[in-house]
Motif scaffolding. Structure first.
Motif: not given
Length: 376
Positions: A201-204, A193-194, A257-259, A250-253
């Protein structure tokens, strides 16, 4: 781990490679797509392909925004800049992308005011300093760069700067993945995954890929150990017959996501009904347009846009490479008519383009080995 050297530790890389060999079924051929162009660049730059089993095939995805932009959009933006004496501002990796009448750099040589910026805020600053001129920012990128465009438009509105607009070419990654999975000539086992897009956008948003398509997804970082660990995670799922979304980065994403970034995007943008992608054709709801509340700062509403449609050069096989059907070197023009110095297709222009990455690392490496062997 805290420092970049730790993500490039040779001993850990060897251990990760050994684990991949242990997990990979020698009787199975794996086709794993890395969606992001940054991953493609890292895979070639660090020679990761050379330490993987031969039955693991990495497929390069459509995650380079410069590469998927159709030539007609470049023509449209440059036509506005030329016909209306507008300052054309864009990121540096756009400058050598060819349109039918030449690249932005070539237009600059003919007298069009073309400027490289490092952010949309830089373009807004040019507008502040040149109140007698109109500045158009040629916005490009996935969800990674869309928030900065959104915040710049908010600032332009709050400051009442009206000699500034955005020609919006922002696209979204999930519909492109869906289009690839719907392609009848494409068979994939899993996705890396990107990383950049997922910081926003996160992983969801990838959960449907695992749930409906039965394909594992692991969001990955860009260092060698990031990518190798992601492959280990994917192979463990495939070996167990599972399909889940996991987050290696996980250290970044953040998973959700970034609300704040998503909120800014929602205020400024809405989905277009459809948008043309180079190599993939028209994909529904795959790009962003500026909301009517910000029409005064929308170049497509301020200026007449030709809506140019351009067919890519027949000999260039960018579409097949973008969909992973062909490897870069299998294109008829690769390394001959089309090189980083004289690109014909967009995949050879951007450093994240799979053709440029392959040329700079794999192609030249092979040429050097041949040269050394002939001398010996």
């Amino acid at each position: 781990m805290r420092y970049v050297d730790e993500f490039r530790d040779p001993e850990l890389i060897i251990k990760a490679s050994e684990e991949i060999y242990r997990l990979a079924d020698p009787d199975r051929h794996y086709r794993i797509m890395e969606v992001c162009g940054g991953h493609t660049h890292a895979i070639y730059r660090f020679g990761l392909k050379d330490i993987l089993p031969s039955n693991i095939e990495l497929i390069h995805g459509p995650g380079c925004p410069v590469c998927v932009l159709p030539m007609g959009r470049i023509d449209d933006g440059l036509t506005v800049a030329t016909n209306f004496d507008v300052i054309f501002a864009a990121f540096g990796d756009m400058m050598r992308v060819p349109g039918t009448q030449g690249s932005p750099f070539e237009h600059k040589a003919r007298g069009t005011d073309v400027r490289i910026v490092y952010s949309p805020a830089d373009a807004l600053q040019i507008a502040r300093k040149n109140p007698e001129k109109h500045v158009m920012f040629f916005a490009i990128g996935f969800e990674t760069t869309a928030p900065s465009t959104a915040l710049t438009l908010m600032r332009a509105k709050s400051e009442g700067i009206t000699n500034f607009s955005v020609f919006c070419n922002h696209v979204t990654i999930v519909p492109a993945i869906r289009a690839i999975l719907d392609s009848p000539d494409m068979r994939l086992d899993a996705f890396i995954g990107p990383g950049h897009v997922s910081t926003v956008i996160g992983c969801r948003p990838y959960e449907w890929i695992a749930r409906s398509e039965g394909k594992p997804v692991v969001t990955s970082g860009f260092e060698p150990l990031d990518l190798l660990q992601s492959l280990v995670m994917l192979l463990r799922q495939l070996r167990a017959g599972e399909a889940r979304v996991e987050n290696q980065y996980k250290r970044v994403v953040p998973w959700e996501g970034n609300r704040a970034a998503l909120k800014a995007m929602a205020e400024i943008f809405q989905l277009r009904p459809y948008f043309e992608w180079r190599g993939l054709g028209f994909i529904s709801q795959s790009a962003l347009r500026i909301r009517d509340e910000y029409a005064e700062w929308d170049a497509e509403q301020r200026f007449p846009i030709p809506g140019t449609r351009v067919t890519d050069p027949k000999a260039a096989q960018c579409g097949e490479v973008l969909k992973g059907v062909l490897k870069p070197a299998q294109c008829k023009l690769f390394g001959k008519e089309c090189t980083p110095e004289h690109p014909i297709g967009a995949l050879m222009v951007s450093t994240e383009g799979s053709c440029a990455a392959y040329y700079n690392y794999e192609h030249r490496k092979a040429a050097m080995v041949t040269s050394i062997s002939s001398v010996a």
